[in-house]
Motif scaffolding. Structure first.
Motif, short mmCIF file in Angstrom:
data_model
loop_
_atom_site.label_atom_id
_atom_site.label_comp_id
_atom_site.label_asym_id
_atom_site.label_seq_id
_atom_site.Cartn_x
_atom_site.Cartn_y
_atom_site.Cartn_z
N UNK A 388 0.86 -1.20 0.00
CA UNK A 388 0.00 0.00 0.00
C UNK A 388 0.88 1.24 0.00
N UNK A 389 1.75 1.29 -0.98
CA UNK A 389 2.73 2.38 -1.03
C UNK A 389 2.23 3.52 -1.89
N UNK A 390 2.60 4.72 -1.50
CA UNK A 390 2.34 5.89 -2.32
C UNK A 390 3.55 6.08 -3.24
N UNK A 391 3.87 5.04 -3.95
CA UNK A 391 4.96 5.00 -4.92
C UNK A 391 4.70 3.80 -5.81
N UNK A 392 5.31 3.76 -6.96
CA UNK A 392 5.09 2.67 -7.89
C UNK A 392 5.97 1.47 -7.55
N UNK A 393 5.35 0.30 -7.40
CA UNK A 393 6.06 -0.96 -7.21
C UNK A 393 5.97 -1.73 -8.52
N UNK A 411 11.63 5.62 -7.21
CA UNK A 411 12.81 5.85 -8.02
C UNK A 411 14.10 5.66 -7.24
N UNK A 412 13.99 5.04 -6.03
CA UNK A 412 15.21 4.95 -5.21
C UNK A 412 15.35 3.67 -4.41
N UNK A 413 14.43 2.70 -4.57
CA UNK A 413 14.50 1.49 -3.75
C UNK A 413 14.39 0.22 -4.59
N UNK A 414 15.26 -0.75 -4.26
CA UNK A 414 15.14 -2.12 -4.75
C UNK A 414 14.75 -2.98 -3.56
N UNK A 415 13.64 -3.70 -3.70
CA UNK A 415 13.10 -4.46 -2.57
C UNK A 415 13.03 -5.94 -2.88
N UNK A 427 16.53 -3.53 0.08
CA UNK A 427 17.91 -4.01 0.15
C UNK A 427 18.90 -3.02 -0.45
N UNK A 428 18.44 -2.22 -1.40
CA UNK A 428 19.33 -1.25 -2.05
C UNK A 428 18.59 0.07 -2.20
N UNK A 429 19.27 1.17 -1.87
CA UNK A 429 18.78 2.50 -2.18
C UNK A 429 19.75 3.13 -3.17
N UNK A 430 19.22 3.54 -4.33
CA UNK A 430 20.07 4.08 -5.38
C UNK A 430 19.19 4.84 -6.36
N UNK A 449 22.34 -10.43 -5.94
CA UNK A 449 21.30 -9.78 -6.73
C UNK A 449 21.97 -8.93 -7.80
N UNK A 450 21.55 -9.12 -9.02
CA UNK A 450 22.10 -8.39 -10.16
C UNK A 450 21.13 -7.27 -10.54
N UNK A 451 21.61 -6.04 -10.64
CA UNK A 451 20.72 -4.92 -10.95
C UNK A 451 21.51 -3.80 -11.62
N UNK A 452 20.81 -2.81 -12.12
CA UNK A 452 21.45 -1.61 -12.67
C UNK A 452 20.97 -0.38 -11.92
N UNK A 453 21.79 0.63 -11.89
CA UNK A 453 21.43 1.94 -11.34
C UNK A 453 22.08 3.00 -12.23
N UNK A 454 21.57 4.21 -12.12
CA UNK A 454 22.03 5.28 -13.01
C UNK A 454 23.19 6.06 -12.41
N UNK A 455 24.15 6.36 -13.28
CA UNK A 455 25.27 7.24 -12.97
C UNK A 455 25.43 8.19 -14.14
N UNK A 456 25.20 9.48 -13.89
CA UNK A 456 25.33 10.49 -14.94
C UNK A 456 24.51 10.12 -16.18
N UNK A 457 23.27 9.75 -15.94
CA UNK A 457 22.29 9.44 -16.99
C UNK A 457 22.55 8.12 -17.71
N UNK A 458 23.56 7.38 -17.31
CA UNK A 458 23.85 6.09 -17.93
C UNK A 458 23.68 4.98 -16.90
N UNK A 459 23.25 3.80 -17.37
CA UNK A 459 23.06 2.66 -16.48
C UNK A 459 24.37 1.90 -16.29
N UNK A 460 24.68 1.60 -15.04
CA UNK A 460 25.81 0.75 -14.69
C UNK A 460 25.29 -0.51 -14.01
N UNK A 461 26.08 -1.57 -14.08
CA UNK A 461 25.68 -2.86 -13.51
C UNK A 461 26.30 -3.01 -12.11
N UNK A 462 25.48 -3.49 -11.19
CA UNK A 462 25.90 -3.72 -9.81
C UNK A 462 25.55 -5.15 -9.41
#
Length: 810
Positions: A388-393, A411-415, A427-430, A449-462
Motif C-alpha cells: 500500500x505504497x504511495x509509490x510505484x512498485x 525511483x530509489x529502492x530495490x526491494x 535491500x538497495x537504495x540508489x 542480486x544483479x541490478x542496474x542503477x544510473x550514474x550520470x544518466x547512464x546505467x551501470x551494472x551492480x
C-alpha cells in the motif's frame, strides 16, 4: 457524437438535459456578438451569447473544431476530420451544404477570415512543422503566406484597416501553448507583417507569453498574456501599450472578439465566458443541452493482439495474461478463458504465477500508483492487496523456485518480497528510473542480486551480496551497460552495451550482447571429454550452482556474443547439457527487429540464427518445465528454439470496459508517473498535489478522448517544462474514410497552381527520361482532366497510396 439513433432507445436513462456543461471549447462569436459557436462532443454547436439551450450544428464523422464566423456573418469555417485528417470546411451560417476546401493528409486547421469574407486563413504542416496558408471560400488551391521553411507562423488574423497580418511565430504559442510561466528567448510575442509594404513589427516585448491575437472591425486587438500573475488573462492595446482586462486566478484560453467589437468570448475552467467590452466585465455563459454520455456505456474489446503481460504456470498447463488492464486465465492452448474480477477503475500491469499453480501475483494501479496484489487464479476469491505504497512498485522478477521476488519501489529502492509471508524489505537504495530501468535478478544460488542503477544518466551494472549486504559496482565505463542476466550455471553475466557511445539522450542504437566471466575459467579439453566416455554416468546434480565472483580484472573478461552489426538488446540465456543459447532482439540483417539466437557450444564456433516469423522490440519470455513462450505484437507465442520457429497461441476473449473509468485511471497514472519521476522535486514551483485535485475535479465531465488529452496537457503545462506531451488514441476516434496525399516532386507556381515552377532534385521526375520542364501546365492526373478552379491537391489525394501516378502536361 455520431450514429446514436439505436442507443437512444436502449439507454434512455442516460439521455438527459445537462445544465453544468464542461469542455465546451474553441468558442467564436457571430459578427453581431449575439451567437456563440463552439465545439462539444466532437461536433459544433450554437448558443445565444447570453446563454440558453444549445443546438447541434454538425454531425459529421470524426471531430469538428475551430469554428469561426465570417465577418459578414454568412459563413462558418471550421476544421473537420471526417476522412481521419484535419481539413478545412465551410458551411452557410444559417444551415446548408457543407463544402470541403482542402484535401491533404497533413493537418489543416482553421484560424481566421479575411475581412471581405472571401478568404479563410489556416495553419498547415504540409510543407514544414506548421505555417499559414489561405484558401478561397469558392475553393481552389491554397496559397502559402510566408515562404521561408523556418517560418512557423500561426494564430494569424488580418487587420481590417491596414491589411497587415498579426500573428505568433514560436512553438511556445502553438504546440506548447499549454506550457505556463515560460520566460526565455523563445517566448511568443505578437508580431505584424504588412504584405504590401513588407514592413515587419514586433508589437509586444514582454519576456513571457503574449499570444492568440484577435481583432475587431475597428482594429482593436485582444490577446492573452501571463504578465499579471503568470496565469493567462485577457489584454488589449491602449495607445500602443498593453492593457490588462481581466484578473482571473485561473488561466483563460482561445479568446475571440466579435467583429463589431462589443464582446470577447474565451474558455476558462473548460467552460465558456464572455467579456463585455463596454462594461469591462466577464461572466460565464450558462449553456443547456441534451446529451448522451457515451463514455459510461460499456464497450466490447477483444484480447487478440492486445496482450501486454503474461505468465506461464509452473505446471505448464495455464496462462495468465493482461489485456487493457484486465486479468485473464486460460488453459495452455487458449481453448477456455476466464476473466478475473478486479477493480474496474484501475489497471492491472504485470502478472506472475506462484509455485502452487493456483495463485497469481500481479500489480495494479491504486489511484495511479502501482501496488502488488494476489488473487486466486480460478476466480474463487477477490484480490488481496499486498503493498500500500504511495509509490510505484514495478518490474517484478521471481527466483527459480518461486519463493522470493525482487521489485523496484519508487525511483530509489530495490526491494525483496518473501512469497510465503509477503513481507518486503528494502535491500538497495540508489538511483532507479521508471523508464528504461533493467529488471533485477537473483543469482542461481540466491546469494547475489544483479541490478542496474544510473550514474550520470547512464546505467551501470551492480552486484549486491545478500550476506554481506553490500553492493559492488562492476561496470564504470561512462556508457550504459544494461539488462544484465545471469547464466543458469552462475558462471557468466550477459548484458547489452555500446562501448563507443552513451545511451543518453538518443537511446539504444548500436548495442551489442556481451558476456563477462565471473572467474578466470579454463577452457575445456577434448582429452577430458574423451576420458568421461569411460566413466560411469553420474546422477544429475540438482543442487543450485554456487556463484563465485572474482571482481579483480572483471572488466578485462568481456567478450562479444552477438553480431557486431545493427542493434542487439534484451539478452535471455538458456542452458541445456553443454549448450548455451542466448536469445535477444536484433536488426543486424538490416530488416526490422526480430528474435535471434546465438548457440554457444564447446569445441564449436558460435552459431547465430533468426527465429522465423518473429517481430518484437522487447523480449518478454516466460517458461515452464522445458517450454518457452514469448510475447510479440500483443500475442503469446510458443517458442520452438531448436527449429527456430514460433507458434501463436490464440487467446481470444471478449470483455467490456467503459472509457470513463479508463480515462480517469489514465489521468491518475499520468499524474503519478510525473510525481515520481519529474527531474525537479520542487516541480518548478508548482503545487503538484493541489494541481491533481484541481484538474481531477473535471474528470466527471469528460466526454471524449480529446477532452482527456486537453486536460492532461494543461496539467503538464503547469510544470513549465519543455518537450512534454500526452498522446492517446483509440478505436472510437477512427473514421471510415481515409486519405493519402501523393507528391510528384514538383514545385508549382504560386500564381498558377497548375504551372510547373521547379522539379525537385533527385525526386521521381528528376530523371533523364522525364521531359517535364518549368513552365509546363498540368492538364490531367490519371487521365482525369483537371479543372484549374479546383484545389490541385484534390487530384493527388486518394483513400490509399497509389503505386503509380500518370501526369499529363502541355
Amino acid at each position: 457524437m455520431k450514429k446514436y439513433s439505436v442507443l437512444i432507445l436502449l439507454f434512455t436513462s442516460i439521455l438527459f438535459a445537462q445544465n453544468n456543461i464542461y469542455f465546451t471549447t474553441e468558442p467564436a462569436l457571430s459578427p453581431d456578438s449575439k451567437t456563440i459557436i463552439f465545439a462539444y462532443e466532437n461536433d459544433l454547436w450554437t448558443v445565444p451569447s447570453e446563454g440558453g439551450f444549445a443546438l447541434r450544428l454538425t454531425g459529421l464523422e470524426g471531430r469538428e473544431s475551430n469554428p469561426v464566423f465570417s465577418p459578414d456573418g454568412k459563413w462558418i469555417a471550421f476544421t473537420g476530420r471526417q476522412d481521419g485528417n484535419a481539413n478545412v470546411y465551410v458551411m452557410p451560417s444559417g444551415g446548408g451544404e457543407i463544402k470541403q476546401l482542402t484535401f491533404h493528409d497533413k493537418f489543416d486547421v482553421v484560424e481566421s477570415w479575411s475581412w471581405d469574407s472571401k478568404t479563410i486563413y489556416f495553419n498547415s504542416s504540409r510543407a514544414n512543422i506548421g505555417t499559414v496558408y489561405k484558401v478561397s471560400i469558392n475553393g481552389g488551391t491554397p496559397e502559402r503566406l510566408f515562404e521561408n521553411f523556418f517560418n512557423r507562423i500561426h494564430n494569424l488574423v488580418e487587420h481590417p484597416q491596414t491589411g497587415e497580418y498579426i500573428f505568433n511565430d514560436t512553438w511556445e504559442s502553438s504546440i506548447f501553448a499549454h506550457r505556463k510561466r515560460y520566460k526565455g528567448d523563445f517566448n511568443p510575442d505578437l508580431n505584424s507583417y504588412n504584405p504590401q509594404s513588407k514592413e515587419y513589427k514586433v508589437l509586444t516585448t514582454y519576456r513571457g507569453k503574449d499570444m492568440f491575437p484577435s481583432v475587431d472591425k475597428n482594429g482593436n486587438i485582444y490577446f492573452i498574456s501571463d504578465e499579471f500573475n503568470e496565469e493567462y488573462n485577457l489584454y488589449t492595446f491602449m495607445n500602443d501599450k498593453k492593457k490588462q482586462l481581466t484578473s482571473f486566478e485561473a488561466s483563460i484560453k482561445n479568446p475571440k472578439v466579435s467583429a463589431d467589437g462589443s464582446k470577447v468570448v474565451f474558455e476558462k475552467d473548460y467552460q465558456i465566458y464572455v467579456y463585455d467590452v463596454k462594461s469591462a466585465s466577464s461572466k460565464k455563459v450558462d449553456i443547456k443541452l441534451s446529451g448522451l454520455n457515451s463514455l459510461v456505456i460499456d464497450q466490447d474489446f477483444n484480447t487478440d493482439g492486445k496482450i501486454t503481460s503474461f505468465s506461464i504456470s509452473p505446471d505448464n498447463k495455464k496462462i495468465a495474461f493482461i489485456s487493457r488492464g484486465h486479468l485473464f486465465v486460460s488453459d495452455i492452448e487458449g481453448k477456455f478463458i476466464k476473466q478475473l474480477s478486479l477493480n474496474p477503475k484501475e489497471r492491472a500491469v504485470e502478472v506472475y504465477w506462484l509455485k502452487d499453480n493456483k495463485t497469481l501475483l500481479f500489480t495494479q494501479t491504486v489511484k495511479g500508483r502501482e501496488n502488488i496484489f494476489t488473487i486466486a487464479a480460478d476466480g474463487s476469491g477477490s484480490a488481496k492487496q499486498i503493498t500500500s505504497d504511495v509509490r510505484n512498485n514495478r518490474t517484478i522478477t521471481i527466483n527459480s523456485d518461486r519463493t522470493k521476488a525482487l521489485y523496484y519501489s519508487g525511483r530509489d529502492q530495490l526491494r525483496t518480497l518473501d512469497l510465503s509471508t509477503f513481507k518486503s524489505e528494502t535491500v538497495v537504495k540508489d538511483e532507479f528510473w521508471a523508464y528504461g530501468q533493467a529488471p533485477a535478478y537473483y543469482s542461481p544460488d540466491e546469494n547475489y542480486i544483479l541490478y542496474t542503477a544510473y550514474r550520470n544518466f547512464e546505467q551501470d551494472i551492480f552486484v549486491y551480496d545478500v550476506d554481506k549486504k553490500e553492493s559492488f559496482h562492476i561496470t564504470k565505463s561512462g556508457v550504459s551497460e544494461t539488462l544484465p542476466y545471469w547464466s543458469p550455471d552462475g558462471k557468466y553475466i550477459y548484458f547489452q552495451a555500446d562501448q563507443l557511445k552513451p545511451a543518453y539522450p538518443w537511446g539504444w542504437n548500436d548495442m551489442e550482447i556481451f558476456r563477462v566471466a565471473l572467474k578466470k575459467y579454463d577452457s575445456e579439453f577434448k582429452a577430458d571429454k574423451f576420458e568421461k566416455l569411460f566413466k560411469e554416468e553420474e546422477k544429475k546434480d540438482t543442487t543450485k550452482p554456487k556463484v563465485e565472483i572474482d571482481f579483480e580484472g572483471l572488466n578485462d573478461r568481456w567478450e562479444v556474443i552477438s553480431d557486431e552489426r545493427g542493434n542487439q538488446t534484451h539478452p535471455f540465456v538458456i542452458q541445456k547439457d553443454d549448450e548455451t543459447t542466448v536469445l535477444y532482439i536484433s536488426n543486424h540483417d538490416s530488416e526490422s527487429n526480430a528474435i535471434w539466437k546465438t548457440s554457444i557450444k564447446t569445441f564449436e564456433s558460435n552459431k547465430t540464427n533468426k527465429i522465423s516469423n518473429s517481430s518484437a522490440n522487447v523480449l518478454t519470455i516466460s517458461s515452464a518445465k522445458d517450454d518457452y513462450y514469448v510475447l510479440m505484437s500483443g500475442d503469446v507465442y510458443k517458442l520452438d528454439i531448436k527449429n527456430n520457429k514460433t507458434e501463436k497461441i490464440k487467446l481470444n476473449a471478449t470483455f467490456t470496459k467503459n472509457l470513463q473509468n479508463e480515462f480517469e485511471q489514465m489521468f491518475y497514472e499520468t499524474w503519478s508517473n510525473i510525481d515520481e519521476n519529474f527531474y525537479d522535486g520542487n516541480f518548478h514551483g508548482a503545487d503538484w498535489n493541489k494541481l491533481k485535485d484541481y484538474y481531477g475535479s473535471f474528470l466527471p465531465y469528460l466526454r471524449s478522448r480529446e477532452n482527456l488529452r486537453v486536460l492532461l496537457l494543461d496539467l503538464e503545462g503547469e510544470l513549465n517544462s519543455s518537450h512534454q506531451n500526452f498522446v492517446s488514441n483509440g478505436d472510437e476516434e477512427k473514421t471510415f474514410h481515409k486519405i493519402n496525399t501523393m507528391s510528384a516532386g514538383i514545385i508549382f507556381d504560386k500564381e498558377n497552381p497548375y504551372k510547373v515552377e521547379k522539379i525537385i532534385n533527385n525526386f521521381v521526375l528528376d530523371k533523364i527520361d522525364k521531359k517535364v520542364k518549368p513552365g509546363d501546365l498540368l492538364t490531367a492526373v490519371n487521365d482525369v482532366k483537371v479543372d484549374e478552379k479546383i484545389n490541385r491537391e484534390f487530384y493527388f489525394t486518394s483513400p490509399f497510396t497509389l503505386e503509380e501516378l500518370k501526369l499529363t502536361f502541355k
